[in-house]
Design an enzyme around this catalytic site. Sequence first.
Site, PDB file in Angstrom:
ATOM      1  N   LYS A 198      -5.944 -13.870 -11.966  1.00 40.03           N
ATOM      2  CA  LYS A 198      -5.219 -12.600 -12.100  1.00 40.03           C
ATOM      3  C   LYS A 198      -3.928 -12.805 -12.901  1.00 40.03           C
ATOM      4  CE  LYS A 198      -3.874  -8.248 -10.329  1.00 40.03           C
ATOM      5  NZ  LYS A 198      -3.919  -7.219  -9.316  1.00 40.03           N
ATOM      6  N   ARG A 219      17.403   3.133  -9.069  1.00 38.36           N
ATOM      7  CA  ARG A 219      16.771   2.863 -10.374  1.00 38.36           C
ATOM      8  C   ARG A 219      16.245   1.436 -10.507  1.00 38.36           C
ATOM      9  NH1 ARG A 219      21.226   6.002 -12.401  1.00 38.36           N
ATOM     10  NH2 ARG A 219      20.535   8.141 -12.657  1.00 38.36           N
ATOM     11  N   HIS A 259     -14.647   3.781  -6.106  1.00 37.28           N
ATOM     12  CA  HIS A 259     -13.753   4.910  -5.807  1.00 37.28           C
ATOM     13  C   HIS A 259     -14.562   6.171  -5.520  1.00 37.28           C
ATOM     14  CE1 HIS A 259     -10.075   2.929  -7.923  1.00 37.28           C
ATOM     15  NE2 HIS A 259     -10.165   2.585  -6.650  1.00 37.28           N
ATOM     16  N   HIS A 282     -11.913  -0.337   1.089  1.00 44.61           N
ATOM     17  CA  HIS A 282     -11.906  -0.470  -0.367  1.00 44.61           C
ATOM     18  C   HIS A 282     -12.873  -1.569  -0.844  1.00 44.61           C
ATOM     19  CE1 HIS A 282     -10.286  -0.429  -4.412  1.00 44.61           C
ATOM     20  NE2 HIS A 282     -10.021  -1.717  -4.326  1.00 44.61           N
ATOM     21  N   GLU A 307     -13.128  -8.724  -3.441  1.00 42.15           N
ATOM     22  CA  GLU A 307     -12.259  -8.950  -4.601  1.00 42.15           C
ATOM     23  C   GLU A 307     -12.312 -10.417  -5.029  1.00 42.15           C
ATOM     24  OE1 GLU A 307     -11.029  -6.438  -6.146  1.00 42.15           O
ATOM     25  OE2 GLU A 307     -10.510  -4.849  -4.722  1.00 42.15           O
ATOM     26  N   GLU A 337      -2.361  -2.870 -18.888  1.00 40.98           N
ATOM     27  CA  GLU A 337      -3.759  -2.462 -18.986  1.00 40.98           C
ATOM     28  C   GLU A 337      -4.065  -1.724 -20.289  1.00 40.98           C
ATOM     29  OE1 GLU A 337      -5.555  -1.654 -15.127  1.00 40.98           O
ATOM     30  OE2 GLU A 337      -6.788  -0.144 -16.085  1.00 40.98           O
ATOM     31  N   ARG A 353      -6.959  -6.078 -18.970  1.00 41.21           N
ATOM     32  CA  ARG A 353      -6.705  -5.968 -17.527  1.00 41.21           C
ATOM     33  C   ARG A 353      -7.733  -5.077 -16.830  1.00 41.21           C
ATOM     34  NH1 ARG A 353      -0.963  -5.491 -14.237  1.00 41.21           N
ATOM     35  NH2 ARG A 353      -1.933  -5.206 -12.201  1.00 41.21           N
ATOM     36  N   HIS A 371     -15.152  -0.786  -9.486  1.00 40.05           N
ATOM     37  CA  HIS A 371     -14.199   0.151  -8.869  1.00 40.05           C
ATOM     38  C   HIS A 371     -14.495   1.617  -9.187  1.00 40.05           C
ATOM     39  CE1 HIS A 371     -12.097  -3.514  -7.918  1.00 40.05           C
ATOM     40  NE2 HIS A 371     -11.055  -2.903  -7.425  1.00 40.05           N
ATOM     41  N   ASN A 379     -11.185  -4.165 -12.713  1.00 43.69           N
ATOM     42  CA  ASN A 379     -11.737  -3.001 -12.012  1.00 43.69           C
ATOM     43  C   ASN A 379     -13.261  -3.030 -11.927  1.00 43.69           C
ATOM     44  OD1 ASN A 379      -9.345  -1.523 -11.374  1.00 43.69           O
ATOM     45  ND2 ASN A 379      -9.105  -1.195 -13.568  1.00 43.69           N
TER      46      ASN A 379
HETATM   47  P1  NAD Z   1      -4.040  -2.467   4.383  1.00 43.23           P
HETATM   48  O1  NAD Z   1      -2.722  -2.744   3.819  1.00 43.23           O
HETATM   49  O2  NAD Z   1      -4.286  -1.122   4.954  1.00 43.23           O
HETATM   50  O3  NAD Z   1      -4.351  -3.566   5.505  1.00 43.23           O
HETATM   51  C1  NAD Z   1      -5.562  -3.499   6.215  1.00 43.23           C
HETATM   52  C2  NAD Z   1      -5.307  -3.448   7.740  1.00 43.23           C
HETATM   53  O4  NAD Z   1      -4.997  -4.765   8.194  1.00 43.23           O
HETATM   54  C3  NAD Z   1      -4.139  -2.585   8.152  1.00 43.23           C
HETATM   55  O5  NAD Z   1      -4.443  -1.977   9.380  1.00 43.23           O
HETATM   56  C4  NAD Z   1      -3.009  -3.601   8.319  1.00 43.23           C
HETATM   57  O6  NAD Z   1      -1.985  -3.165   9.149  1.00 43.23           O
HETATM   58  C5  NAD Z   1      -3.765  -4.756   8.901  1.00 43.23           C
HETATM   59  N1  NAD Z   1      -3.187  -6.078   8.690  1.00 43.23           N
HETATM   60  C6  NAD Z   1      -2.532  -6.523   7.591  1.00 43.23           C
HETATM   61  N2  NAD Z   1      -2.293  -7.827   7.701  1.00 43.23           N
HETATM   62  C7  NAD Z   1      -2.765  -8.216   8.904  1.00 43.23           C
HETATM   63  C8  NAD Z   1      -2.821  -9.462   9.575  1.00 43.23           C
HETATM   64  N3  NAD Z   1      -2.375 -10.576   9.014  1.00 43.23           N
HETATM   65  N4  NAD Z   1      -3.371  -9.506  10.809  1.00 43.23           N
HETATM   66  C9  NAD Z   1      -3.886  -8.368  11.367  1.00 43.23           C
HETATM   67  N5  NAD Z   1      -3.895  -7.171  10.770  1.00 43.23           N
HETATM   68  C10 NAD Z   1      -3.335  -7.108   9.550  1.00 43.23           C
HETATM   69  O7  NAD Z   1      -5.214  -2.726   3.327  1.00 43.23           O
HETATM   70  P2  NAD Z   1      -5.446  -3.835   2.202  1.00 43.23           P
HETATM   71  O8  NAD Z   1      -6.905  -4.026   2.130  1.00 43.23           O
HETATM   72  O9  NAD Z   1      -4.565  -5.009   2.365  1.00 43.23           O
HETATM   73  O10 NAD Z   1      -4.943  -3.092   0.876  1.00 43.23           O
HETATM   74  C11 NAD Z   1      -5.554  -1.902   0.437  1.00 43.23           C
HETATM   75  C12 NAD Z   1      -4.561  -1.165  -0.429  1.00 43.23           C
HETATM   76  O11 NAD Z   1      -4.234  -1.980  -1.548  1.00 43.23           O
HETATM   77  C13 NAD Z   1      -5.084   0.142  -0.983  1.00 43.23           C
HETATM   78  O12 NAD Z   1      -4.086   1.128  -0.839  1.00 43.23           O
HETATM   79  C14 NAD Z   1      -5.323  -0.155  -2.463  1.00 43.23           C
HETATM   80  O13 NAD Z   1      -5.164   0.990  -3.271  1.00 43.23           O
HETATM   81  C15 NAD Z   1      -4.268  -1.188  -2.717  1.00 43.23           C
HETATM   82  N6  NAD Z   1      -4.555  -2.076  -3.846  1.00 43.23           N
HETATM   83  C16 NAD Z   1      -3.582  -2.234  -4.766  1.00 43.23           C
HETATM   84  C17 NAD Z   1      -3.785  -3.101  -5.832  1.00 43.23           C
HETATM   85  C18 NAD Z   1      -2.672  -3.338  -6.811  1.00 43.23           C
HETATM   86  O14 NAD Z   1      -2.912  -4.004  -7.837  1.00 43.23           O
HETATM   87  N7  NAD Z   1      -1.480  -2.861  -6.542  1.00 43.23           N
HETATM   88  C19 NAD Z   1      -4.993  -3.800  -5.955  1.00 43.23           C
HETATM   89  C20 NAD Z   1      -5.971  -3.613  -4.990  1.00 43.23           C
HETATM   90  C21 NAD Z   1      -5.746  -2.742  -3.937  1.00 43.23           C
HETATM   91  N1  GLY Z   2      -6.255  -4.409  -9.055  1.00 43.49           N
HETATM   92  C1  GLY Z   2      -6.357  -4.123 -10.438  1.00 43.49           C
HETATM   93  C2  GLY Z   2      -5.168  -4.521 -11.220  1.00 43.49           C
HETATM   94  O1  GLY Z   2      -4.227  -5.077 -10.687  1.00 43.49           O
HETATM   95  O2  GLY Z   2      -5.123  -4.278 -12.377  1.00 43.49           O
END
Ligand code: NAD
Ligand code: GLY
Length: 366
Positions: free
Chosen positions: A230, A124, A255, A268, A188, A240, A244, A251, A248
Amino acid sequence: MSVLLKGVRVALGERSYPILIGSGLLSDPERLAPLLRARTAAVISNDVVGPLYLPVLRESVQALGIRLVEIELPDGEKHKDWTTLNRIFDALLAARCDRRTPLLALGGGVVGDLTGFAAASYLRGVPFVQIPTTLLAQVDSSVGGKTGINHPLGKNMIGAFYQPQGVIADLDTLRSLPRREFCSGLAEVIKYGLIQDPDFFAWLEENMPRLLDRDADALAHAVGRCCEIKAQIVSADEREGGLRAILNLGHTFGHAIEAGLGFGQWLHGEAVSAGMLAAARLSAAMGWLSREEVERTWTLLEAAGLPTASPDLGTARYLELMSLDKKVEDGQIRLILLRGIGQAVVSADYPRSALEGVLEGFRSAA
Ligand code: NAD
Ligand code: GLY
């Protein structure tokens, strides 16, 4: 020795937390110590990032006399699901991790979102720390407490708002990031200038070559400014309710591109880039953005090595995909539009014909 280049605070009352941005942070036990007040910690990583950065993190955690449970996940967005989440729970239970055990998310946004959701629900709720290693994760996903997984019917559809105890963004980790992933993160970064900070946008216009060279000072400035923006938005509107949503920008179009082409075809940030230009064009059609501002947006995205032309999925398909967005209310597609560079608004107040005009334009641009 580590160098702290910037500290940012996310102000959320009792749940406030620091973002540390610097160099050598992972190899400095003293930077980690305030966030790891337990006998055991668990690190969650993947089979790409783990081999690169787990050894140095392991050494720092063990120097503090803390037992480290290591959980390695398969790499990739397609593993951001229930099966992988369950693997985390299995490993935590097998290692008898308790309510005091902090989870450390070492990786990009996928590892961060999965780990955060695991932390929100294991026993939890247990503490967690974000250790983002992609540019996208350092400027966006590790900050603000959105956690979750994908569902076959939609991206990020299952999850929780759950804030970390802290974020440790070690800029050194960005050196090993593939160029395409780095550029995806730049989308971003540009977003923050467009939605909130015209001076930062102008700084990006001047300094994009330095960022692409991964110049340490330029990176520290960019990651720091994005985190400040942020943090301020999340502090004002954690769940949001309104403001917030401006995070997006691009986005809803993005998407639709990701889903329409099949997840994984475009990264992305690439889809967000084309989406931000579409939002800029719609804003111009409303008379809110000048042609010169649209041109500046296009030029900066191109300079960052990002796509600006959206694929031609057909107007009807775009509208169908865009209507699945989480911001849809009473069937109305709410979009983030611009009333100038640095001034974003959430709006459903645009003529449908103007949106269709932008989508029709993809036919000639693609
Ligand atoms: P990811 O986590 O898939 O990383 C991209 C690639 O880079 C992967 O293959 C990873 O293993 C590799 N990698 C990571 N760090 C590395 C490094 N230092 N050196 C070499 N390779 C490395 O993708 P991302 O772009 O980091 O994140 C995308 C995800 O984030 C999506 O699932 C998206 O929905 C999510 N997201 C969440 C929020 C939020 O507010 N929570 C905001 C934006 C995106
Ligand atoms: N990436 C959008 C948010 O964090 O709200």
